[in-house]
Enzyme design. Structure first.
Site, short mmCIF file in Angstrom:
data_model
loop_
_atom_site.label_atom_id
_atom_site.label_comp_id
_atom_site.label_asym_id
_atom_site.label_seq_id
_atom_site.Cartn_x
_atom_site.Cartn_y
_atom_site.Cartn_z
N ASP A 180 -4.20 32.17 -23.77
CA ASP A 180 -5.31 31.35 -23.34
C ASP A 180 -4.99 29.90 -23.73
O ASP A 180 -4.09 29.65 -24.53
CB ASP A 180 -6.59 31.84 -24.04
N ASP A 185 -9.10 33.79 -27.85
CA ASP A 185 -10.09 33.60 -28.92
C ASP A 185 -11.53 33.83 -28.47
O ASP A 185 -12.42 33.96 -29.30
CB ASP A 185 -9.97 32.19 -29.50
N ASP A 208 -12.01 36.71 -23.38
CA ASP A 208 -10.62 37.15 -23.53
C ASP A 208 -10.52 38.61 -23.97
O ASP A 208 -9.44 39.20 -23.91
CB ASP A 208 -9.88 36.28 -24.57
#
Length: 666
Positions: free
Chosen positions: A368, A560, A564
């Protein structure tokens, strides 16, 4: 285990697959980290070594005296029953615990335990008159097992000492009077007063204007971390040189550190393939060698002319001692536990030894952007509000709605606008995953999110979102486009280092983000990541990860946020940032990086590779030495002394190799 110390005995039982069933061993794994065993660890550390080795010392002294009477200082009275009795007395201090363990294992249905092997071998040695060797085998076995138990206990104790840094008591302010209470009894909302150098006992919110904390218990690094008023501070952090006040926000048992401890404590229940193989192997292998030993003793009488039962029985006993699988079944779990400990020491938490194996084979790290490669600390850059709307009024409403979110963008807006106006009444607040928030205020709809949110509700706007480089927060009120905010995030200091290290390991890199494509591409270009995709909803991330998996690549996804969690669960190995990360991401992940540093991704891969390397070194060492000495033993070329080395000696060498990983620098 064969010692009086309960923790060492427990550790032994936990790690020896040959002396307990799979279910019992799993139970031992969970119980082995119980807080009730803390005193055992302390007991060992405080110098109870003499007590632990006392049975072995007594046996050793009695055996030496007996050997002296046999060979160097002959005594007329030292023969017959006196000699036998002397050796039996020398045998009992180390033999009784093993005999008891063998008996208990048989009662549980596990006949072919290593305890049973040692009992047969040593009692058999007595039966053929080889008294010194019978005592020596049990003596050295006992010494080896004590060292093994100490090694496992020390590895556990090191991890627990590293992580459980919470004080038993905290100082609570009650009507401005400092009162000491047990940390576990502190209530949410209570105000803790921290003196300089004190450790924080619970998670909370900093009430002081600022304070500096040593975060080594959580991150593995002692570099001071300055926190501002309103920021989260975590249990285990050590206050700097000023008095600080912290409002408790989380119960003692729900703190981040409690969850970390739970993760590490439960790590032993998730076994690596090598561990599972050795468990199964030992259960098949041990009965086979017992039957082979019987065959070595009896079958030659059919083919050997000058067959002597005692000679072939001795060979069979040597064969049994050599075949004991303790070098494998203790050193392999210890190797993985050492890897988990080394990772914990560096602020990387593996939820099981199986993930040490998995991460060592990762081919593609998918990450990410926000909070992973960037700081996740946004700042409002510009505010563009349509002249048809009252700028201050719109910002007040946006601030109120964003207060319902934990996203870093919400924090940036709050920091820019200020305290939330309590007069704003929000109704029907809804978070639309991957888009933003909406709510009713005075009967009018407020939408705050990305431009896809506006598209979803058919709200027109007169600009090209792709022309704005920064992250953009679109605003619509009462069905009309009201303007937007731009927010910028900074790339983490070690992000570039992370990319370089991963490329050096031959790992491919892919960046996926829900942020705007041009922002994602800007960050990716700056870091040297060739594959980057933006404007992704959670399901889009899932599809991208599935596309990569379809190419038969092993994937580690690093994220995080709550959004996700699905891809973390889908990947071969899921990695969560534990500082900024959401509870959902941390719960779903297989590995948690406590200090949010992406450079720890490469470190985790290296630790996995080194752990796997050490484990296979131990497997090879044990098999090669045992196979060689087994052949010698079957051929009558090896004595009990070589057998002891092949068993206890190899086990100790394997253990020394296993604990080496905790001393390595990554």
């Amino acid at each position: 285990m064969i010692h009086q110390d309960k923790e060492i005995k427990h550790t032994k039982n936990k790690n020896k697959s040959s002396c307990c069933s799979h279910d019992e061993s799993e139970k031992a794994d969970n119980d082995g980290h119980d807080h009730g065993h803390d005193h055992d660890h302390e007991h060992i550390a405080e110098g109870s070594l003499f007590k632990m080795f006392l049975p072995a010392i007594l046996s050793f002294i009695l055996m030496l005296i007996a050997i002296g009477f046999d060979n160097y200082f002959p005594q007329t009275w030292f023969n017959g029953y006196v000699r036998i009795t002397w050796y039996i007395i020398a045998y009992l201090p180390v033999g009784i615990p093993v005999l008891r363990e063998a008996y208990e294992s048989i009662l549980k249905g596990d006949v072919f335990s290593e305890f049973f092997l040692m009992c047969i071998a040593t009692i058999g040695a007595f039966a053929i008159g080889e008294y010194p060797e019978g005592v020596a085998v049990m003596l050295f076995y006992t010494i080896g097992e004590t060292f093994q138990g100490m090694a496992v206990s020390k590895a556990k104790s090191n991890i627990k000492t590293l992580l459980d840094q919470r004080p038993d008591e905290v100082t609570i302010l009650e009507n401005n009077i400092a009162v000491k209470v047990k940390a576990v009894d502190a209530k949410i909302g209570a105000v803790i007063q921290l003196k300089a150098g004190e450790k924080l006992g619970l998670d909370g919110e900093l009430l002081s204007d600022s304070a500096s904390f040593n975060t080594a218990a959580l991150t593995g690094e002692s570099k001071p971390d300055t926190k501002k008023k309103g920021q989260t501070v975590l249990a285990g952090m050590i206050n700097g040189n000023t008095i600080a006040q912290v409002k408790v926000t989380t119960a003692y048992n729900d703190s981040k550190l409690s969850k970390i401890l739970e993760l590490v404590q439960n790590a032993a229940s998730k076994k690596a393939p090598a561990e599972l193989f050795i468990r199964k192997f030992a259960k098949i292998y041990t009965p086979i060698v017992v039957y082979l030993a019987i065959a070595i003793c009896l079958v030659p009488m059919l083919f050997v002319d000058n067959y002597v039962f005692n000679d072939w029985l001795y060979r069979a006993l040597v064969f049994l001692v050599i075949s004991c699988p303790c070098a494998l079944v203790i050193s392999i779990p210890l190797g993985y536990f050492g890897g988990i400990g080394a990772a914990s020491k560096n602020g990387i938490l593996f939820k099981g030894s199986n993930f040490l194996d998995s991460i060592s084979t990762i081919q593609n790290v998918v990450m990410d952007k926000t909070g992973t490669m960037t700081e996740g600390v946004f700042k409002v850059q510009e505010v563009m509000i349509n002249p048809d709307f009252d700028k201050d009024e719109i910002l007040k409403l946006v601030n109120a709605l964003e207060s319902q979110s934990t996203h870093p963008v919400a924090t940036a807006i709050h920091n820019h606008v200020g305290p939330v106006d309590s007069s704003v009444e929000l109704k029907n607040v809804e978070e639309i995953s991957g888009h933003g928030l909406k709510a009713l205020i005075d009967g009018k709809e407020l939408h705050v999110g990305n431009f896809k949110l506006l598209d979803k509700f058919n709200i027109a706007y007169d600009l090209d979102p792709g022309s704005i480089v920064y992250t953009t927060i679109a605003i619509a009120y009462n069905g009309k486009f009201a303007g937007y905010l731009t927010i910028a995030d900074e790339i983490k200091n070690d992000a570039q280092e992370t990319v370089s290290k991963l490329k050096a390991l031959g790992v491919k890199l892919t960046m996926l983000s829900g942020d705007k494509s041009n922002v994602v591409q800007f960050v990716a270009d700056k870091l040297g990541i060739t594959k980057a995709f933006g404007d992704l909803l959670p399901e889009d991330k899932v599809n991208k990860v599935n596309e990569i998996k379809a190419q038969n690549e092993t994937i580690a996804f690093v994220g995080d946020g709550v959004n996700d969690a699905p891809v973390i669960a889908l990947s071969t190995v899921g990695i969560a940032m534990g500082g900024l990360g959401s509870d959902a991401a941390i719960e779903t992940a297989d590995i948690v990086i406590q200090d949010d540093k992406p450079s720890k991704i490469a470190m985790a891969i290296n630790i996995g590779k080194q752990t796997k390397k050490i484990v296979w070194q131990n497997i090879t060492l044990a098999f090669v030495v045992k196979a060689f000495v087994l052949i010698l033993g079957a051929g009558g070329l090896a004595t009990m002394w070589e057998a002891v080395f092949a068993d206890v000696g190899v086990a100790l060498l394997a253990i020394l190799n296993a604990v080496r990983i905790q001393k390595m620098k990554f």
